[in-house]
Design an enzyme around this catalytic site. Structure first.
Site, PDB file in Angstrom:
ATOM      1  CE  LYS A  42     -46.962   6.425 -19.957  1.00 26.43           C
ATOM      2  NZ  LYS A  42     -45.896   6.552 -20.964  1.00 26.43           N
TER       3      LYS A  42
ATOM      4  CB  ILE B 250     -43.127  10.985 -14.575  1.00 26.40           C
ATOM      5  CG1 ILE B 250     -44.587  10.603 -14.365  1.00 26.40           C
ATOM      6  CG2 ILE B 250     -42.184   9.876 -14.148  1.00 26.40           C
ATOM      7  CD1 ILE B 250     -45.580  11.576 -14.930  1.00 26.40           C
TER       8      ILE B 250
ATOM      9  CB  SER C 202     -32.874   8.699  -5.980  1.00 27.77           C
ATOM     10  OG  SER C 202     -31.976   8.772  -7.069  1.00 27.77           O
TER      11      SER C 202
ATOM     12  CE1 TYR D 157     -35.359   4.650  -6.936  1.00 30.09           C
ATOM     13  CE2 TYR D 157     -34.219   2.945  -8.181  1.00 30.09           C
ATOM     14  CZ  TYR D 157     -34.655   4.247  -8.061  1.00 30.09           C
ATOM     15  OH  TYR D 157     -34.399   5.155  -9.060  1.00 30.09           O
TER      16      TYR D 157
ATOM     17  CG  ASP E 165     -42.088   6.444 -22.734  1.00 29.50           C
ATOM     18  OD1 ASP E 165     -42.387   7.638 -22.698  1.00 29.50           O
ATOM     19  OD2 ASP E 165     -41.548   5.857 -21.783  1.00 29.50           O
TER      20      ASP E 165
END
Length: 317
Positions: free
Chosen positions: A96, A14, A35, A57, A174
């Site tokens: 989401k 994604i 990452s 991050y 999910d």
């Protein structure tokens, strides 16, 4: 006006998909990728034309070249990344569901509101032009029923993120968020949740289905599963009109509207105008207008969805 510079947190599928949309969208660019694996961050940064790659991050969120952070980590990591971005004053678009739990989502929203920083759940279904057209069409009259499903067969593997509780796995968070989300968009908050389903050996929800009950006898029939393939389509029935949404209903390219006093209408999506582009434009427009929340995907509705999914999960055994 300079381009909106995005930082992408994570390097999975994604992240790559949305990153490519950012890179192709006028007035936006990918400035950095972060990452826990610097090599993976560097590879995606090169692919998307980003100037920087970070091996954490925290470093990504602290990068002064980044205006907004797109959080694409597994659900259970959303809060930590969003918290770092908010602390750094960066706008946040969080994949989401907003978080892995109601408690995490509430903390995220509270931090953003206290800091006056933009935060939005990346519920791309809400930004699909066909979904938006349908939701705004007064010809439905009173919507009486929504039917929607999202399910596929995924062999059980406790290491896979969808089967792993520590990563926020399960069908509801999910997949189920889409049929539940369509009902929320069209019918609002239910007065009652009646669910059945089953749990996986790892303890996450493997499937769930049932009825969301609304005042006056209105209802939504919603189903989600990691055990079996479902139609993944939806239909909406109102007193004046019906909509049939082809699979995948959460990202439709075709919408059919029918009714007793109208000619059948078929609406098709412009391939260049999908929900990913829409949610990115919403962030850009909100920042330009000085808004800290979205009109299309309000934070209170993200919180309500987390509560609804937890209520559904609590009924499974």
């Amino acid at each position: 006006m300079r381009d909106l510079a995005w930082g992408i947190a994570a390097t999975g599928g994604i992240a790559r998909t949305v990153g490519a949309v950012i890179a192709a969208e006028p007035g936006m660019r990918v400035a950095a990728v972060g990452s826990r694996d610097l090599g993976r961050a560097a590879a995606l940064a090169a692919e998307l034309g980003a100037e920087s790659a970070h091996g954490s991050y925290a470093e990504l969120c602290a990068d002064p070249a980044v205006d907004a952070v797109y959080v694409a980590t597994p659900h259970a990591q959303h809060l930590a990344v969003a918290e770092a971005a908010i602390a750094a004053g960066k706008a946040v678009l969080c994949e989401k569901p907003l978080a892995a739990s109601v408690a995490d989502a509430e903390r995220m929203v509270r931090l953003a509101r206290e800091a006056g920083v933009f935060l939005m759940e990346a519920m791309w279904m809400r930004f699909n032009p066909l979904i938006r057209r349908m939701a705004a069409d007064p010809r439905f009259g009173e919507i009486r029923s929504v039917h929607a499903s999202f399910g596929f067969a995924l062999p059980f593997d406790p290491a896979h993120r969808l089967w792993a509780p520590e990563l926020g796995g399960g069908a509801l968070l999910d997949l189920g968020i889409y049929p539940f989300g369509l009902a929320q968009l069209l019918l609002g908050a239910p007065s009652e949740v009646r669910m059945t389903g089953s749990l996986a050996p790892s303890g996450v929800d493997a499937e769930a289905g049932g009825v969301l009950v609304y005042p006056g006898g209105r209802r939504a029939i919603v189903e989600t599963s990691l055990l079996a393939p479902y139609p993944n389509s939806a239909y909406v029935v109102g007193t004046g009109m019906r909509a049939d949404i082809q699979a995948p209903f959460w990202a439709p390219s075709r919408l059919v509207l029918t009714g007793p006093s109208m000619e059948t209408e078929v609406h098709e999506l412009d391939p260049a105008d999908n929900g990913y582009a829409g949610e990115l434009r919403e962030v850009r427009d909100a920042l330009a207008e000085g808004r800290t929340e979205s009109h299309v995907m309000p934070l209170d509705e993200s919180l309500a969805m987390m509560g609804l999914l937890e209520a559904a999960r609590a009924q499974l055994s």
